[in-house]
Design a protein around this motif. Structure first.
Motif, PDB file in Angstrom:
ATOM      1  N   PRO A  25       0.861  -1.128   0.049  1.00 28.53           N
ATOM      2  CA  PRO A  25      -0.040   0.129  -0.004  1.00 28.53           C
ATOM      3  C   PRO A  25       0.844   1.418   0.013  1.00 28.53           C
ATOM      4  CG  PRO A  25      -1.081  -1.623   1.596  1.00 28.53           C
ATOM      5  CD  PRO A  25       0.285  -2.023   1.173  1.00 28.53           C
ATOM      6  N   LEU A  26       0.469   2.206  -0.949  1.00 24.19           N
ATOM      7  CA  LEU A  26       1.394   3.286  -1.121  1.00 24.19           C
ATOM      8  C   LEU A  26       1.139   4.665  -0.438  1.00 24.19           C
ATOM      9  CD1 LEU A  26       3.431   4.241  -3.401  1.00 24.19           C
ATOM     10  CD2 LEU A  26       1.527   5.137  -4.867  1.00 24.19           C
ATOM     11  N   THR A  27       2.031   4.995   0.194  1.00 23.18           N
ATOM     12  CA  THR A  27       1.727   6.399   0.881  1.00 23.18           C
ATOM     13  C   THR A  27       1.766   7.333  -0.190  1.00 23.18           C
ATOM     14  OG1 THR A  27       3.145   5.639   2.805  1.00 23.18           O
ATOM     15  CG2 THR A  27       3.027   8.098   2.169  1.00 23.18           C
ATOM     16  N   SER A  28       0.802   8.341  -0.027  1.00 21.16           N
ATOM     17  CA  SER A  28       0.751   9.394  -1.087  1.00 21.16           C
ATOM     18  C   SER A  28       0.330  10.728  -0.411  1.00 21.16           C
ATOM     19  CB  SER A  28      -0.392   8.813  -2.068  1.00 21.16           C
ATOM     20  OG  SER A  28      -0.578   9.629  -3.191  1.00 21.16           O
ATOM     21  N   VAL A  29       0.355  11.775  -1.374  1.00 20.47           N
ATOM     22  CA  VAL A  29      -0.030  12.998  -0.862  1.00 20.47           C
ATOM     23  C   VAL A  29      -1.296  13.363  -1.850  1.00 20.47           C
ATOM     24  CG1 VAL A  29       0.239  15.436  -1.231  1.00 20.47           C
ATOM     25  CG2 VAL A  29       2.382  14.009  -0.989  1.00 20.47           C
ATOM     26  N   ARG A  30      -2.343  13.421  -0.816  1.00 17.59           N
ATOM     27  CA  ARG A  30      -3.785  13.322  -1.483  1.00 17.59           C
ATOM     28  C   ARG A  30      -4.338  14.744  -1.909  1.00 17.59           C
ATOM     29  NH1 ARG A  30      -7.999  11.109   2.622  1.00 17.59           N
ATOM     30  NH2 ARG A  30      -7.167   9.260   1.883  1.00 17.59           N
ATOM     31  N   LEU A  52      -1.109  14.275   3.472  1.00 16.92           N
ATOM     32  CA  LEU A  52      -0.165  13.370   3.372  1.00 16.92           C
ATOM     33  C   LEU A  52      -1.184  12.181   4.035  1.00 16.92           C
ATOM     34  CD1 LEU A  52       2.575  12.239   2.980  1.00 16.92           C
ATOM     35  CD2 LEU A  52       3.173  12.299   5.129  1.00 16.92           C
ATOM     36  N   VAL A  53      -1.094  10.967   3.327  1.00 16.41           N
ATOM     37  CA  VAL A  53      -1.784   9.689   3.651  1.00 16.41           C
ATOM     38  C   VAL A  53      -0.519   8.498   3.775  1.00 16.41           C
ATOM     39  CG1 VAL A  53      -3.498   7.908   3.097  1.00 16.41           C
ATOM     40  CG2 VAL A  53      -3.771  10.378   2.447  1.00 16.41           C
ATOM     41  N   VAL A  54      -0.374   8.095   5.182  1.00 13.21           N
ATOM     42  CA  VAL A  54       0.798   7.326   5.261  1.00 13.21           C
ATOM     43  C   VAL A  54       0.217   5.847   5.132  1.00 13.21           C
ATOM     44  CG1 VAL A  54       2.672   6.712   6.604  1.00 13.21           C
ATOM     45  CG2 VAL A  54       1.987   9.083   6.743  1.00 13.21           C
ATOM     46  N   ARG A  55       1.280   5.182   4.342  1.00 17.67           N
ATOM     47  CA  ARG A  55       0.748   3.625   4.398  1.00 17.67           C
ATOM     48  C   ARG A  55       2.154   2.888   4.186  1.00 17.67           C
ATOM     49  NH1 ARG A  55      -2.554   5.536  -0.042  1.00 17.67           N
ATOM     50  NH2 ARG A  55      -4.884   5.682   0.880  1.00 17.67           N
ATOM     51  N   ARG A  56       1.882   1.611   4.131  1.00 17.44           N
ATOM     52  CA  ARG A  56       3.244   0.807   4.334  1.00 17.44           C
ATOM     53  C   ARG A  56       4.527   0.887   3.575  1.00 17.44           C
ATOM     54  NH1 ARG A  56       6.457  -1.453   6.968  1.00 17.44           N
ATOM     55  NH2 ARG A  56       7.127  -3.713   6.663  1.00 17.44           N
ATOM     56  N   SER A  57       4.299   1.645   2.202  1.00 14.80           N
ATOM     57  CA  SER A  57       5.451   1.755   1.231  1.00 14.80           C
ATOM     58  C   SER A  57       6.482   2.807   2.019  1.00 14.80           C
ATOM     59  CB  SER A  57       4.889   2.495  -0.050  1.00 14.80           C
ATOM     60  OG  SER A  57       4.487   3.562   0.154  1.00 14.80           O
ATOM     61  N   SER A  58       6.216   3.507   2.857  1.00 13.53           N
ATOM     62  CA  SER A  58       7.150   4.386   3.501  1.00 13.53           C
ATOM     63  C   SER A  58       7.568   4.241   4.920  1.00 13.53           C
ATOM     64  CB  SER A  58       6.869   5.935   3.318  1.00 13.53           C
ATOM     65  OG  SER A  58       5.668   5.997   4.057  1.00 13.53           O
ATOM     66  N   LEU A  59       6.946   3.366   5.569  1.00  9.16           N
ATOM     67  CA  LEU A  59       7.133   3.023   7.124  1.00  9.16           C
ATOM     68  C   LEU A  59       8.369   2.253   7.226  1.00  9.16           C
ATOM     69  CD1 LEU A  59       3.423   2.389   8.032  1.00  9.16           C
ATOM     70  CD2 LEU A  59       4.740   4.313   8.477  1.00  9.16           C
ATOM     71  N   PRO A  60       9.032   2.499   8.059  1.00 13.15           N
ATOM     72  CA  PRO A  60      10.456   1.793   8.688  1.00 13.15           C
ATOM     73  C   PRO A  60       9.956   0.157   8.878  1.00 13.15           C
ATOM     74  CG  PRO A  60      10.246   3.827   9.827  1.00 13.15           C
ATOM     75  CD  PRO A  60       9.079   3.763   9.053  1.00 13.15           C
ATOM     76  N   GLY A  61      10.974  -0.578   8.417  1.00  9.43           N
ATOM     77  CA  GLY A  61      10.777  -2.191   8.783  1.00  9.43           C
ATOM     78  C   GLY A  61      10.610  -2.315  10.186  1.00  9.43           C
ATOM     79  N   ARG A  62       9.693  -3.537  10.443  1.00  9.42           N
ATOM     80  CA  ARG A  62       9.419  -3.857  11.838  1.00  9.42           C
ATOM     81  C   ARG A  62      10.261  -5.187  12.304  1.00  9.42           C
ATOM     82  NH1 ARG A  62       2.685  -3.388  10.992  1.00  9.42           N
ATOM     83  NH2 ARG A  62       2.723  -1.128  10.690  1.00  9.42           N
TER      84      ARG A  62
END
Length: 341
Positions: free
Chosen positions: A288-293, A331-341
């Motif tokens: 899922p893509l982080t994107s600027v809405r 900004l809509v934050v999703r998995r594509s830009s989150l640091p690894g877990r």
């Protein structure tokens, strides 16, 4: 080929005058119910459809609004069209949607078509960076509103999103996540949106005390998935590959994501990705893509409303004032830009 049915044919079949048929169509309350029923029966039996173009020529006023966008293959512009169509329909108008395909030549042809059809007005996302097409269109005295572009003068309205702020949102998010080397997959450099998003990205870097050299630009000729895949291949070939990428729109970002997936590069652990527009496919991507809405539907509706205001204005009693409406991105934050877990 069957000959089209005209108003005279209806009058003959109903045994009335052409004027009576016209009254039934345009002013039914002025015609006796029995006569009206006879005319409507003839219209239904013959399959008569009135000539809207002829009616518009007599009235000197079209019921059609033109909409010319950069790329109808981009869901962002589909949403803009949805908003414009909704506002136009509420006003009893239709929308003629055309696609310039980011080509100034095709844009010029469609603007000429709008002039020939004497449309009520035009909603336009310009493809021609020189402004020559718009200058040529002005001589037809047809109102127009710029969409997804800020009007530079005071001669037309515009509805846009603050792309500088949007670019800053994207890169500030990446910097806050720890990235210090970022690629910008930018699209055609002649587009104002592309330049403004880059300006915002540089502002975010400067806020963090980082120089412009931390942003590696990868221009593309188009703003589609194929161009994104090509940019992804170039990104993979860099010796000092950035750890994050900001793309000028979601289609480019989805193309980069495809290239990374094919090469076995993990997103976001090996490369974080942020797109722009927040199209429907952004949330549905494999990652899922982080994107600027951008509020695309609202943008289209507001542009149509401004155009309607201008076409209804009276220069003597109620002059129209051109406005520049600038909406704010999110900004809509999703998995594509989150640091690894």
């Amino acid at each position: 080929m069957a000959q089209s049915v005209g108003i005279k044919d209806v009058a003959r079949a109903a045994g009335v005058s052409v004027g009576t048929v016209s009254n039934v169509i345009n002013r039914p309350d002025t015609v006796a119910s029995e006569t009206r029923a006879r005319v409507l029966s003839a219209i239904d039996r013959l399959g008569y459809v009135r000539s809207e173009s002829a009616r518009q020529l007599r009235a000197g006023r079209s019921r059609i609004m033109g909409l010319l966008v950069l790329d109808m293959g981009n869901p962002f512009f589909v949403d803009v069209a949805r908003g414009a169509e909704r506002a136009a329909r509420d006003a009893g108008l239709g929308v003629m949607v055309c696609n310039s395909a980011q080509n100034p030549g095709e844009e010029a042809e469609y603007l000429s078509l709008f002039a020939e059809q004497r449309v009520r007005g035009v909603l336009l996302t310009p493809a021609d960076a020189t402004g020559r097409n718009i200058d040529a269109f002005r001589r037809h005295n047809i109102p127009f509103v710029l969409v997804d572009r800020v009007a530079e003068g005071a001669t037309e309205c515009s509805v846009s999103v603050d792309d500088v702020a949007g670019g800053a949102l994207a890169v500030r998010h990446l910097v806050d996540a720890g990235h210090r080397s970022i690629a910008y997959v930018s699209g055609p450099p002649g587009l104002n949106q592309v330049r403004d998003r880059r300006t915002g990205a540089l502002h975010a870097l400067a806020e963090a005390g980082l120089g412009p050299d931390r942003l590696r630009e990868l221009p593309t000729e188009r703003l589609d998935v194929a161009a994104g895949r090509d940019a992804g291949a170039r990104l993979l070939g860099l010796a000092d590959r950035p750890t994050a990428v900001f793309c000028a729109n979601d289609l480019l970002a989805l193309g980069v994501l495809q290239a990374m997936y094919a090469a076995g590069v993990n997103v976001p652990d090996d490369l974080a990705i942020v797109g722009y527009d927040d199209i429907e496919f952004a949330a549905a991507a494999a990652v899922p893509l982080t994107s600027v809405r951008q509020p695309a539907v609202t943008m289209g509706a507001l542009a149509a409303e401004l155009l309607l205001e201008e076409t209804e204005a009276d220069s003597a009693t109620r002059p129209h004032e051109h406005r520049r409406v600038v909406l704010q991105p999110e900004l809509v934050v999703r998995r594509s830009s989150l640091p690894g877990r």
